[in-house]
Design a protein around this motif. Sequence first.
Motif, mmCIF file in Angstrom:
data_model
loop_
_atom_site.group_PDB
_atom_site.id
_atom_site.type_symbol
_atom_site.label_atom_id
_atom_site.label_comp_id
_atom_site.label_asym_id
_atom_site.label_seq_id
_atom_site.Cartn_x
_atom_site.Cartn_y
_atom_site.Cartn_z
ATOM 1 N N PHE A 228 -0.527 -10.071 -7.762
ATOM 2 C CA PHE A 228 -0.550 -8.621 -7.555
ATOM 3 C C PHE A 228 -0.766 -7.831 -8.848
ATOM 4 C CE2 PHE A 228 2.557 -10.635 -4.646
ATOM 5 C CZ PHE A 228 1.743 -10.632 -3.513
ATOM 6 N N HIS A 229 -0.682 -8.520 -9.975
ATOM 7 C CA HIS A 229 -0.850 -7.851 -11.274
ATOM 8 C C HIS A 229 -1.734 -8.733 -12.151
ATOM 9 C CE1 HIS A 229 2.978 -6.367 -9.582
ATOM 10 N NE2 HIS A 229 2.477 -5.221 -9.957
ATOM 11 N N LEU A 230 -3.041 -8.548 -12.028
ATOM 12 C CA LEU A 230 -4.007 -9.431 -12.667
ATOM 13 C C LEU A 230 -4.497 -8.879 -14.002
ATOM 14 C CD1 LEU A 230 -6.175 -10.354 -9.534
ATOM 15 C CD2 LEU A 230 -4.137 -11.523 -10.420
ATOM 16 N N THR A 231 -4.802 -9.782 -14.909
ATOM 17 C CA THR A 231 -5.432 -9.420 -16.183
ATOM 18 C C THR A 231 -6.941 -9.329 -15.967
ATOM 19 O OG1 THR A 231 -5.764 -11.721 -16.842
ATOM 20 C CG2 THR A 231 -3.633 -10.697 -17.409
ATOM 21 N N ASN B 74 -7.690 -5.408 -1.023
ATOM 22 C CA ASN B 74 -6.475 -5.783 -1.726
ATOM 23 C C ASN B 74 -6.045 -7.203 -1.386
ATOM 24 O OD1 ASN B 74 -4.117 -5.261 -3.379
ATOM 25 N ND2 ASN B 74 -2.966 -5.071 -1.481
ATOM 26 N N ASN B 75 -5.991 -7.523 -0.094
ATOM 27 C CA ASN B 75 -5.495 -8.834 0.308
ATOM 28 C C ASN B 75 -6.496 -9.951 0.049
ATOM 29 O OD1 ASN B 75 -2.772 -8.468 1.207
ATOM 30 N ND2 ASN B 75 -3.598 -7.219 2.859
ATOM 31 N N ASN C 238 3.148 -3.904 -4.842
ATOM 32 C CA ASN C 238 2.146 -2.888 -5.144
ATOM 33 C C ASN C 238 1.189 -3.421 -6.202
ATOM 34 O OD1 ASN C 238 3.241 -0.564 -3.578
ATOM 35 N ND2 ASN C 238 5.005 -0.916 -4.897
ATOM 36 N N PRO C 239 -0.120 -3.334 -5.974
ATOM 37 C CA PRO C 239 -1.086 -3.886 -6.922
ATOM 38 C C PRO C 239 -1.189 -3.050 -8.188
ATOM 39 C CG PRO C 239 -2.233 -2.713 -5.189
ATOM 40 C CD PRO C 239 -0.781 -2.718 -4.803
ATOM 41 N N GLU C 240 -1.721 -3.670 -9.220
ATOM 42 C CA GLU C 240 -1.847 -2.998 -10.513
ATOM 43 C C GLU C 240 -2.840 -1.835 -10.471
ATOM 44 O OE1 GLU C 240 -4.723 -4.864 -9.418
ATOM 45 O OE2 GLU C 240 -3.421 -6.455 -10.136
ATOM 46 N N SER D 157 0.816 -1.221 0.000
ATOM 47 C CA SER D 157 0.000 0.000 0.000
ATOM 48 C C SER D 157 0.850 1.273 0.000
ATOM 49 C CB SER D 157 -0.913 0.029 1.232
ATOM 50 O OG SER D 157 -1.728 -1.108 1.301
ATOM 51 N N LEU D 158 2.141 1.125 0.188
ATOM 52 C CA LEU D 158 3.012 2.284 0.418
ATOM 53 C C LEU D 158 2.992 3.276 -0.744
ATOM 54 C CD1 LEU D 158 4.837 3.032 2.810
ATOM 55 C CD2 LEU D 158 6.748 2.052 1.557
#
Length: 336
Positions: free
Chosen positions: A186-189, A170-171, A318-320, A85-86
């Motif tokens: 963390f990086h989904l299509t 997020n989690n 970090n998420p997309e 989340s940073l």
Amino acid sequence: MSRAVAASLATLTLLSSAAAVAQPKGEVRLLAYEGYADPAWVEEFEKETGIAVKVTYVGGVDEQIAKMKASNGKDYDVVTIDTASLKAYADQKLIAPIDKAKLTSAGNLLPDFRGMANATFDGATYGVPWAWGSLGMVYDKKTFPTAPESWEVLWDPKYKGKVISLDDANNAINFGAIVLGIKDPFHLTDAQFAQVKDKLIALKRNLLTYFAGFDEGTTIWTENDVVLMFSMGELAAINLQKKGFDVGYAIPKEGAVGWLDNLSVSAGTSNPDAAYAWMNFVLQKKIGADMAKKFGYGSTTDAPEGMDYASRLIWADNPEDYTRRQAIWNEVKAAE
């Protein structure tokens, strides 16, 4: 001037000086998770520095960022933020870059954490690694004499109404992706988002309820016939064990999110010196060791014992698109 008058003036001067030294040097306001401001640490810090400590606890990531946004960070001086989340906090200018000259305890960090690479964006560092752990499974040992091997047990109709799950946008999506075996959760299509959404809706139909925070999760467990939990971490099991419940903690074969929380300075702080004083204090090795012993968190200053599952963790990134994740999570919770 008589000796008596001179002596009186000297005494008053000494008393005034002592009073000035004894006066608290302001206040440091913390926004933190349970276990990050133990009363014993607070007492020692206040005695050493004269700085008063005010703690606001949060139960999850969504609540935390909402509190920071409400005042643009002006209500807090130090906030503890997970690595994933940073960047969102930094992008919204809710936290300030770390002044490493004021971070006098940085040398106490274990070598793996000194680079602070995961907390550095565009050349500025926004967090100091402090605690780590996992989002694992808590299970009832009477129901499961052997720890469940797979997360899929939470979907088993046999345990319908006996499962609780973390309410964290997020989690929760990371969790769903991990259970589905998606390599990078963390990086989904678009297609993967759809799969995760369906998987989480299916889980919702097997749940008793969601929870936010360690206290709420353990309270729901103690007051209901619950046997499985997608948890906030090790402390959930420790809290239940302290209450007399025979529970275990496991990282299933699919893996689990590994989290790393950072100490950050609020962009709205009115007392940065107090903020750094607190950060330097808790980055002592003795505090890290005490935190691991009392709360089960891994420390970045003291190698933890018994936490031998780091290799099975998928470390948070970090998420997309955090906003998209929140929207999808709201759809999951609204689903019938």
